[in-house]
Scaffold this motif. Sequence first.
Motif, PDB file in Angstrom:
ATOM      1  N   GLU A 184       1.051  -1.807  -0.149  1.00  0.00           N
ATOM      2  CA  GLU A 184       0.434  -0.090  -0.100  1.00  0.00           C
ATOM      3  C   GLU A 184       0.587   1.104   0.276  1.00  0.00           C
ATOM      4  OE1 GLU A 184      -3.746   1.814   2.591  1.00  0.00           O
ATOM      5  OE2 GLU A 184      -2.735  -0.001   2.975  1.00  0.00           O
ATOM      6  N   GLY A 185       0.401   2.114  -0.837  1.00  0.00           N
ATOM      7  CA  GLY A 185       1.132   3.495  -1.200  1.00  0.00           C
ATOM      8  C   GLY A 185       2.183   3.797  -1.859  1.00  0.00           C
ATOM      9  N   THR A 186       2.866   2.138  -1.752  1.00  0.00           N
ATOM     10  CA  THR A 186       3.916   2.479  -3.043  1.00  0.00           C
ATOM     11  C   THR A 186       3.842   3.230  -4.992  1.00  0.00           C
ATOM     12  OG1 THR A 186       5.071   0.431  -2.711  1.00  0.00           O
ATOM     13  CG2 THR A 186       5.444   0.716  -4.457  1.00  0.00           C
ATOM     14  N   LYS A 187       4.506   3.802  -5.102  1.00  0.00           N
ATOM     15  CA  LYS A 187       3.975   4.912  -5.948  1.00  0.00           C
ATOM     16  C   LYS A 187       5.978   3.949  -7.550  1.00  0.00           C
ATOM     17  CE  LYS A 187       2.295   8.631  -4.409  1.00  0.00           C
ATOM     18  NZ  LYS A 187       2.513   9.816  -4.041  1.00  0.00           N
ATOM     19  N   VAL A 188       5.155   3.584  -8.560  1.00  0.00           N
ATOM     20  CA  VAL A 188       5.946   3.545  -9.453  1.00  0.00           C
ATOM     21  C   VAL A 188       5.812   4.494 -11.083  1.00  0.00           C
ATOM     22  CG1 VAL A 188       6.226   1.194 -12.014  1.00  0.00           C
ATOM     23  CG2 VAL A 188       5.470   0.825  -9.295  1.00  0.00           C
ATOM     24  N   TRP A 189       6.566   4.543 -11.094  1.00  0.00           N
ATOM     25  CA  TRP A 189       7.037   6.392 -12.264  1.00  0.00           C
ATOM     26  C   TRP A 189       7.691   5.820 -13.343  1.00  0.00           C
ATOM     27  CZ3 TRP A 189       4.326  11.130 -10.154  1.00  0.00           C
ATOM     28  CH2 TRP A 189       4.522  10.661  -9.182  1.00  0.00           C
ATOM     29  N   HIS A 190       7.843   6.608 -14.335  1.00  0.00           N
ATOM     30  CA  HIS A 190       7.186   6.677 -15.274  1.00  0.00           C
ATOM     31  C   HIS A 190       8.946   5.533 -16.077  1.00  0.00           C
ATOM     32  CE1 HIS A 190       6.485  11.065 -14.540  1.00  0.00           C
ATOM     33  NE2 HIS A 190       5.692  11.182 -15.617  1.00  0.00           N
ATOM     34  N   PHE A 191       8.105   4.712 -17.287  1.00  0.00           N
ATOM     35  CA  PHE A 191       9.020   3.620 -17.899  1.00  0.00           C
ATOM     36  C   PHE A 191       9.446   2.820 -16.843  1.00  0.00           C
ATOM     37  CE2 PHE A 191       9.089   7.683 -19.895  1.00  0.00           C
ATOM     38  CZ  PHE A 191       8.204   7.077 -20.792  1.00  0.00           C
TER      39      PHE A 191
ATOM     40  N   CYS B 189       6.703   2.581  -0.631  1.00  0.00           N
ATOM     41  CA  CYS B 189       8.101   3.008  -1.694  1.00  0.00           C
ATOM     42  C   CYS B 189       8.245   3.036  -3.461  1.00  0.00           C
ATOM     43  CB  CYS B 189       8.219   0.981  -2.275  1.00  0.00           C
ATOM     44  SG  CYS B 189       8.943  -0.091  -1.032  1.00  0.00           S
ATOM     45  N   ALA B 190       9.242   3.709  -3.225  1.00  0.00           N
ATOM     46  CA  ALA B 190       9.200   4.925  -4.622  1.00  0.00           C
ATOM     47  C   ALA B 190      10.231   4.138  -5.477  1.00  0.00           C
ATOM     48  CB  ALA B 190       9.242   5.879  -4.321  1.00  0.00           C
ATOM     49  N   LEU B 191       9.318   4.057  -6.916  1.00  0.00           N
ATOM     50  CA  LEU B 191      10.688   3.747  -7.795  1.00  0.00           C
ATOM     51  C   LEU B 191      10.689   4.086  -9.190  1.00  0.00           C
ATOM     52  CD1 LEU B 191       9.905   1.086  -6.374  1.00  0.00           C
ATOM     53  CD2 LEU B 191       9.834  -0.574  -8.193  1.00  0.00           C
TER      54      LEU B 191
ATOM     55  N   ILE C  91      11.740  -6.557  -1.332  1.00  0.00           N
ATOM     56  CA  ILE C  91      11.875  -5.725  -1.380  1.00  0.00           C
ATOM     57  C   ILE C  91      11.183  -4.689  -0.029  1.00  0.00           C
ATOM     58  CG2 ILE C  91      12.110  -2.223  -1.417  1.00  0.00           C
ATOM     59  CD1 ILE C  91      12.378  -3.625  -4.719  1.00  0.00           C
ATOM     60  N   GLY C  92      12.129  -4.080   0.704  1.00  0.00           N
ATOM     61  CA  GLY C  92      10.787  -3.404   2.080  1.00  0.00           C
ATOM     62  C   GLY C  92       9.747  -2.909   2.173  1.00  0.00           C
ATOM     63  N   ASP C  93      10.068  -2.242   3.477  1.00  0.00           N
ATOM     64  CA  ASP C  93       8.720  -0.899   3.222  1.00  0.00           C
ATOM     65  C   ASP C  93       9.764   0.462   3.446  1.00  0.00           C
ATOM     66  OD1 ASP C  93       6.475  -2.669   3.697  1.00  0.00           O
ATOM     67  OD2 ASP C  93       6.618  -2.623   5.746  1.00  0.00           O
ATOM     68  N   ASN C  94       9.107   1.479   2.388  1.00  0.00           N
ATOM     69  CA  ASN C  94       9.970   2.596   2.350  1.00  0.00           C
ATOM     70  C   ASN C  94      10.888   2.591   1.951  1.00  0.00           C
ATOM     71  OD1 ASN C  94       9.412   5.518   3.457  1.00  0.00           O
ATOM     72  ND2 ASN C  94      10.793   5.018   5.231  1.00  0.00           N
ATOM     73  N   VAL C  95      11.171   1.775   0.987  1.00  0.00           N
ATOM     74  CA  VAL C  95      12.312   2.234  -0.021  1.00  0.00           C
ATOM     75  C   VAL C  95      13.105   2.980  -1.469  1.00  0.00           C
ATOM     76  CG1 VAL C  95      13.750   0.585  -1.721  1.00  0.00           C
ATOM     77  CG2 VAL C  95      12.931  -0.419   1.248  1.00  0.00           C
ATOM     78  N   ARG C  96      13.296   3.660  -1.731  1.00  0.00           N
ATOM     79  CA  ARG C  96      13.100   4.567  -2.073  1.00  0.00           C
ATOM     80  C   ARG C  96      14.646   4.107  -3.597  1.00  0.00           C
ATOM     81  NH1 ARG C  96       9.294   5.248   0.041  1.00  0.00           N
ATOM     82  NH2 ARG C  96       8.690   7.500   1.116  1.00  0.00           N
ATOM     83  N   ILE C  97      14.193   3.563  -4.330  1.00  0.00           N
ATOM     84  CA  ILE C  97      14.705   3.908  -6.080  1.00  0.00           C
ATOM     85  C   ILE C  97      15.260   4.435  -6.739  1.00  0.00           C
ATOM     86  CG2 ILE C  97      15.642   1.589  -7.643  1.00  0.00           C
ATOM     87  CD1 ILE C  97      13.718  -0.310  -5.862  1.00  0.00           C
ATOM     88  N   GLN C  98      15.864   5.367  -6.862  1.00  0.00           N
ATOM     89  CA  GLN C  98      15.840   6.631  -7.756  1.00  0.00           C
ATOM     90  C   GLN C  98      15.705   6.356  -9.255  1.00  0.00           C
ATOM     91  OE1 GLN C  98      15.539   9.759  -6.579  1.00  0.00           O
ATOM     92  NE2 GLN C  98      15.123   8.170  -4.556  1.00  0.00           N
ATOM     93  N   ASN C  99      16.033   7.307 -10.355  1.00  0.00           N
ATOM     94  CA  ASN C  99      16.218   6.518 -11.923  1.00  0.00           C
ATOM     95  C   ASN C  99      17.008   5.989 -12.126  1.00  0.00           C
ATOM     96  OD1 ASN C  99      13.588   8.436 -11.757  1.00  0.00           O
ATOM     97  ND2 ASN C  99      14.775  10.377 -12.837  1.00  0.00           N
ATOM     98  N   ASN C 100      16.493   4.771 -12.933  1.00  0.00           N
ATOM     99  CA  ASN C 100      17.408   3.995 -13.648  1.00  0.00           C
ATOM    100  C   ASN C 100      18.185   2.861 -13.355  1.00  0.00           C
ATOM    101  OD1 ASN C 100      17.108   5.475 -15.998  1.00  0.00           O
ATOM    102  ND2 ASN C 100      18.021   7.559 -15.524  1.00  0.00           N
TER     103      ASN C 100
END
Length: 198
Positions: free
Chosen positions: A19-26, A39-41, A53-62
């Motif tokens: 819940e609340g995870t966001k998956v961005w462009h491409f 999480c944010a991808l 992948i656990g909770d509240n993980v931030r994976i930046q572009n590329n």
Amino acid sequence: MAYWKHESAIVDEGAELGEGTKVWHFAHVSPGAKIGARCALGQGVYVGNDVQIGDNVRIQNNVSVYDAVTLEDDVFCGPSMVFTNVYNPRAAVARKNEYRRTLIRQGATLGANCTIVCGNTVGRYAFVGAGAVVQKDIPDFALVVGVPARRIGWMSRFGERLELPLQGYAETTCLHTGDRYLLRGDSCELVEVGKDKQ
């Protein structure tokens, strides 16, 4: 659907996203991936099948999180950093049965453009500087930089450098949180959680 994805992103059927995870462009999440909550991808992220992948993980572009990689809660992966899963790849030699597992422990930061060679563990709240190449296990709270990565200090949970020598016996307190850290030999540990001063 508990998570959100951009219309250009692909989340394959069978993938689990919290819940609340966001998956961005491409971005592309493979069917066997298991991703926690909040999480944010970022743009262009790829997540393989055998990935946790656990909770509240931030994976930046590329960033590509390949099979056999585990990211615990609160991990930060900087832009264009690299994971591997085969130690000695050859285009003409199949080595999918030789993947080496990589573990990134809770709260660790992997700086932009760093590389984590497969088969290693990055400790809790460790901090890998931008462009570093990790070829061996990194202790909890360690600050490492360079090629190959070498320890140059210690970092707090808050993400600030601790006033501790590289090794020996010493203790210090984080000015932001009041957390108390103890250095014994070449190992740093959190011995007392302070009252948050933020």
